[in-house]
Design a protein around this motif. Structure first.
Motif, PDB file in Angstrom:
ATOM      1  N   PRO A 203       0.980  -1.167   0.237  1.00  0.00           N
ATOM      2  CA  PRO A 203      -0.142  -0.022  -0.077  1.00  0.00           C
ATOM      3  C   PRO A 203       0.690   1.394   0.153  1.00  0.00           C
ATOM      4  CG  PRO A 203      -0.699  -1.411   1.452  1.00  0.00           C
ATOM      5  CD  PRO A 203       0.372  -2.356   1.102  1.00  0.00           C
ATOM      6  N   VAL A 204       1.901   1.438   0.611  1.00  0.00           N
ATOM      7  CA  VAL A 204       2.737   2.229   0.963  1.00  0.00           C
ATOM      8  C   VAL A 204       3.212   2.658  -0.753  1.00  0.00           C
ATOM      9  CG1 VAL A 204       5.105   3.360   1.894  1.00  0.00           C
ATOM     10  CG2 VAL A 204       3.350   1.854   3.049  1.00  0.00           C
ATOM     11  N   ALA A 205       3.988   1.737  -1.298  1.00  0.00           N
ATOM     12  CA  ALA A 205       4.420   1.750  -2.842  1.00  0.00           C
ATOM     13  C   ALA A 205       3.422   2.343  -3.487  1.00  0.00           C
ATOM     14  CB  ALA A 205       5.002   0.437  -3.206  1.00  0.00           C
ATOM     15  N   ARG A 206       1.926   2.042  -3.561  1.00  0.00           N
ATOM     16  CA  ARG A 206       0.948   2.112  -4.510  1.00  0.00           C
ATOM     17  C   ARG A 206       0.480   3.568  -4.322  1.00  0.00           C
ATOM     18  NH1 ARG A 206      -0.747  -3.413  -3.372  1.00  0.00           N
ATOM     19  NH2 ARG A 206      -2.188  -2.531  -1.830  1.00  0.00           N
ATOM     20  N   ARG A 207       0.635   4.101  -3.071  1.00  0.00           N
ATOM     21  CA  ARG A 207       0.261   5.414  -2.822  1.00  0.00           C
ATOM     22  C   ARG A 207       1.292   6.424  -3.318  1.00  0.00           C
ATOM     23  NH1 ARG A 207      -1.368   3.539   2.333  1.00  0.00           N
ATOM     24  NH2 ARG A 207       0.730   4.187   3.395  1.00  0.00           N
ATOM     25  N   VAL A 232      14.524  -6.880   8.757  1.00  0.00           N
ATOM     26  CA  VAL A 232      15.740  -6.420   7.782  1.00  0.00           C
ATOM     27  C   VAL A 232      15.010  -6.353   6.398  1.00  0.00           C
ATOM     28  CG1 VAL A 232      17.669  -7.584   6.634  1.00  0.00           C
ATOM     29  CG2 VAL A 232      17.641  -7.821   9.154  1.00  0.00           C
ATOM     30  N   VAL A 233      14.346  -7.198   6.180  1.00  0.00           N
ATOM     31  CA  VAL A 233      13.447  -7.124   4.781  1.00  0.00           C
ATOM     32  C   VAL A 233      12.742  -5.966   4.572  1.00  0.00           C
ATOM     33  CG1 VAL A 233      12.046  -8.216   2.850  1.00  0.00           C
ATOM     34  CG2 VAL A 233      13.868  -9.482   4.326  1.00  0.00           C
ATOM     35  N   ARG A 234      12.095  -5.483   5.843  1.00  0.00           N
ATOM     36  CA  ARG A 234      11.093  -4.391   5.830  1.00  0.00           C
ATOM     37  C   ARG A 234      11.948  -3.353   5.675  1.00  0.00           C
ATOM     38  NH1 ARG A 234       8.367  -5.965   9.876  1.00  0.00           N
ATOM     39  NH2 ARG A 234       9.325  -4.877  11.575  1.00  0.00           N
ATOM     40  N   ASN A 235      13.018  -3.129   6.618  1.00  0.00           N
ATOM     41  CA  ASN A 235      13.711  -1.925   6.433  1.00  0.00           C
ATOM     42  C   ASN A 235      14.376  -1.746   5.068  1.00  0.00           C
ATOM     43  OD1 ASN A 235      13.169  -1.919   9.080  1.00  0.00           O
ATOM     44  ND2 ASN A 235      15.315  -1.969   9.912  1.00  0.00           N
ATOM     45  N   LEU A 236      14.912  -2.846   4.437  1.00  0.00           N
ATOM     46  CA  LEU A 236      15.308  -2.468   3.159  1.00  0.00           C
ATOM     47  C   LEU A 236      14.203  -1.986   2.282  1.00  0.00           C
ATOM     48  CD1 LEU A 236      18.097  -5.505   2.861  1.00  0.00           C
ATOM     49  CD2 LEU A 236      18.379  -3.234   3.624  1.00  0.00           C
ATOM     50  N   LEU A 237      13.239  -2.617   2.397  1.00  0.00           N
ATOM     51  CA  LEU A 237      12.121  -2.270   1.375  1.00  0.00           C
ATOM     52  C   LEU A 237      11.480  -0.718   1.550  1.00  0.00           C
ATOM     53  CD1 LEU A 237       9.473  -5.236   0.568  1.00  0.00           C
ATOM     54  CD2 LEU A 237      11.136  -4.019  -0.888  1.00  0.00           C
ATOM     55  N   SER A 238      11.398  -0.447   3.050  1.00  0.00           N
ATOM     56  CA  SER A 238      11.012   0.725   3.259  1.00  0.00           C
ATOM     57  C   SER A 238      11.812   1.874   2.673  1.00  0.00           C
ATOM     58  CB  SER A 238      10.712   1.041   4.797  1.00  0.00           C
ATOM     59  OG  SER A 238      10.480   2.217   5.323  1.00  0.00           O
ATOM     60  N   ASN A 239      13.297   1.439   2.909  1.00  0.00           N
ATOM     61  CA  ASN A 239      14.243   2.676   2.402  1.00  0.00           C
ATOM     62  C   ASN A 239      14.098   2.595   1.081  1.00  0.00           C
ATOM     63  OD1 ASN A 239      16.956   4.130   3.006  1.00  0.00           O
ATOM     64  ND2 ASN A 239      17.394   2.487   1.420  1.00  0.00           N
ATOM     65  N   ALA A 240      14.086   1.480   0.282  1.00  0.00           N
ATOM     66  CA  ALA A 240      13.937   1.736  -1.071  1.00  0.00           C
ATOM     67  C   ALA A 240      12.846   2.356  -1.793  1.00  0.00           C
ATOM     68  CB  ALA A 240      13.889   0.282  -1.800  1.00  0.00           C
ATOM     69  N   THR A 244      12.603   6.047  -4.050  1.00  0.00           N
ATOM     70  CA  THR A 244      12.620   5.864  -5.443  1.00  0.00           C
ATOM     71  C   THR A 244      11.372   6.694  -5.817  1.00  0.00           C
ATOM     72  OG1 THR A 244      13.021   3.418  -5.482  1.00  0.00           O
ATOM     73  CG2 THR A 244      11.461   4.235  -7.020  1.00  0.00           C
ATOM     74  N   PRO A 245      11.749   7.362  -6.971  1.00  0.00           N
ATOM     75  CA  PRO A 245      10.583   8.583  -7.215  1.00  0.00           C
ATOM     76  C   PRO A 245       9.150   7.737  -7.966  1.00  0.00           C
ATOM     77  CG  PRO A 245      12.115   8.185  -8.950  1.00  0.00           C
ATOM     78  CD  PRO A 245      12.714   7.319  -7.640  1.00  0.00           C
ATOM     79  N   PRO A 246       8.056   8.438  -8.002  1.00  0.00           N
ATOM     80  CA  PRO A 246       7.029   7.985  -8.673  1.00  0.00           C
ATOM     81  C   PRO A 246       7.198   7.250 -10.090  1.00  0.00           C
ATOM     82  CG  PRO A 246       6.643   9.748  -7.624  1.00  0.00           C
ATOM     83  CD  PRO A 246       7.898   9.829  -7.656  1.00  0.00           C
ATOM     84  N   ASP A 247       6.587   6.233 -10.260  1.00  0.00           N
ATOM     85  CA  ASP A 247       6.864   5.522 -11.627  1.00  0.00           C
ATOM     86  C   ASP A 247       8.251   4.838 -11.709  1.00  0.00           C
ATOM     87  OD1 ASP A 247       4.336   6.296 -12.928  1.00  0.00           O
ATOM     88  OD2 ASP A 247       5.231   8.141 -13.485  1.00  0.00           O
ATOM     89  N   GLY A 248       8.933   4.657 -10.611  1.00  0.00           N
ATOM     90  CA  GLY A 248      10.071   3.958 -10.378  1.00  0.00           C
ATOM     91  C   GLY A 248       9.705   2.318  -9.914  1.00  0.00           C
ATOM     92  N   THR A 249      10.535   1.582  -9.852  1.00  0.00           N
ATOM     93  CA  THR A 249      10.565   0.293  -9.503  1.00  0.00           C
ATOM     94  C   THR A 249      11.397  -0.268  -8.246  1.00  0.00           C
ATOM     95  OG1 THR A 249       9.861  -0.343 -11.770  1.00  0.00           O
ATOM     96  CG2 THR A 249      10.563  -2.024 -10.447  1.00  0.00           C
ATOM     97  N   VAL A 250      10.875  -0.829  -7.514  1.00  0.00           N
ATOM     98  CA  VAL A 250      11.527  -1.576  -6.368  1.00  0.00           C
ATOM     99  C   VAL A 250      11.395  -3.166  -6.562  1.00  0.00           C
ATOM    100  CG1 VAL A 250      11.848  -1.947  -4.001  1.00  0.00           C
ATOM    101  CG2 VAL A 250      11.531   0.414  -4.821  1.00  0.00           C
ATOM    102  N   ALA A 251      12.602  -3.770  -6.479  1.00  0.00           N
ATOM    103  CA  ALA A 251      12.689  -5.272  -7.008  1.00  0.00           C
ATOM    104  C   ALA A 251      13.243  -6.023  -5.853  1.00  0.00           C
ATOM    105  CB  ALA A 251      13.191  -5.560  -8.208  1.00  0.00           C
TER     106      ALA A 251
END
Length: 337
Positions: A203-207, A232-240, A244-251
């Protein structure tokens, strides 16, 4: 006795004093920037040479059994004192280097603590000021419409959640740095960890308009603590996502390399300046203004501490349109073997 001393003293001083002065000159002038071992060796051998010079002067260089014995004794003394001085010098040098490095680490840790306290004080003050202002507005009746009261209550709750998250981060970091972290280890499938965190951060990424992807060549099982690995994974994803600007990708990608599981997070942040890369996991490091995090800036420091507690490694590097944060953890089968 005094008469004999008055006869031999000038000869002894005449030959031994220059040797002493030469040794002092070497120590104070020529060897001042050399190693401590060299200085102690010279310091040990100069008195022996001065003694030999004095004995030879008194005997007027006429060798007899007594002089020969004296010279032999001095040579034996030199054979003992010089190696001892060398070993002592090396030991003192190692200790001095260790103490210097320890003091440097202490200074760095103290500077980091001061920086952390300054940042946390600032970050705590901001939400507290907002909560106080909104609470006063509600108490004074400035806000009285039901929808306005509901909006203020929601904003107060959001600020309180932010404060709670910061306190949780500080508590977790204090446990890591104090060595008080106790892990309950079990077989943890990384598929479960990644799916849960991706679902929570989705949801954070979609917003923000950021695409969030997760895939794996194979889903390994590691020996670890489920809550800590999820953090660990949550901190890395949250940081990414944050950078990351809108329309960017986090993988998020997962694979196996030998006896290790690899998990890496790629973002589209535009990269981190090379001088800052070694410091991204430091406590309260914020880098350039564009990368300054919301909160205490503790997420990556906590991630590193938790990964290392699992006998794993974590690093960061620029990759493609952004950064890659990669975690390596021992496989459960490797630990069992």
């Amino acid at each position: 006795m005094l008469v004999e001393m008055s006869h031999i003293a000038p000869f002894a001083v005449m030959f031994s004093l220059p040797l002493v002065l030469l040794g002092a000159w070497l120590l104070l002038r020529r060897l001042v920037h050399r190693s401590l071992t060299t200085a102690l060796s010279v310091l040990a051998i100069v008195p022996v040479l001065a003694t030999i010079g004095g004995v030879l002067a008194v005997s007027q260089f006429m060798f007899n059994p007594i002089i020969t014995t004296t010279l032999l004794v001095c040579s034996l003394v030199a054979l003992v004192t010089v190696p001892t001085a060398v070993m002592l010098g090396r030991s003192i040098a190692r200790r001095s280097v260790w103490e210097h490095e320890a003091r440097a680490r202490e200074r760095a840790a103290e500077a980091s603590r001061r920086e952390l306290v300054a940042w946390i004080s600032h970050d705590l003050r901001t939400p507290l000021a907002g909560i106080r202002a909104m609470a006063e507005a509600l108490a004074d009746g400035v806000v009285h419409q039901p929808h306005e009261v509901s909006d203020y209550a929601g904003r107060i709750s959001t600020e309180a959640d932010q404060l709670s998250a910061m306190v949780d981060d500080l508590f977790e970091l204090s446990r890591i740095t104090a060595g008080a972290l106790r892990l309950t280890l079990s077989d943890v499938p990384l598929a479960d960890i990644v799916s849960e965190v991706v679902a929570a951060e989705g949801p954070v990424a979609r917003r923000k308009g950021v695409r969030l992807e997760a895939s794996a060549a194979t889903w390994p099982v590691v020996l670890g603590s489920d809550p800590e690995l999820a953090r660990v994974v949550r901190n890395l994803l949250s940081n990414a996502i944050r950078h990351t600007p809108p329309d960017g990708t986090v993988a998020v990608r997962v694979d196996v390399d030998g006896q290790e599981a690899r998990l890496w997070v790629d973002d589209s942040c535009g990269g981190i300046p090379e001088p800052d890369l070694p410091r991204v996991f430091e406590v309260a490091f914020r880098g350039t203004p564009s990368r300054q995090p919301v909160g205490g800036g503790l997420g990556l420091a906590i991630a590193r501490g938790l990964v290392e507690a699992h006998k794993g490694t974590i690093d960061a590097r620029n990759h493609g349109p952004g950064c890659r944060f990669e975690v390596r953890l021992p496989l459960a089968t490797a630990m069992a073997g």
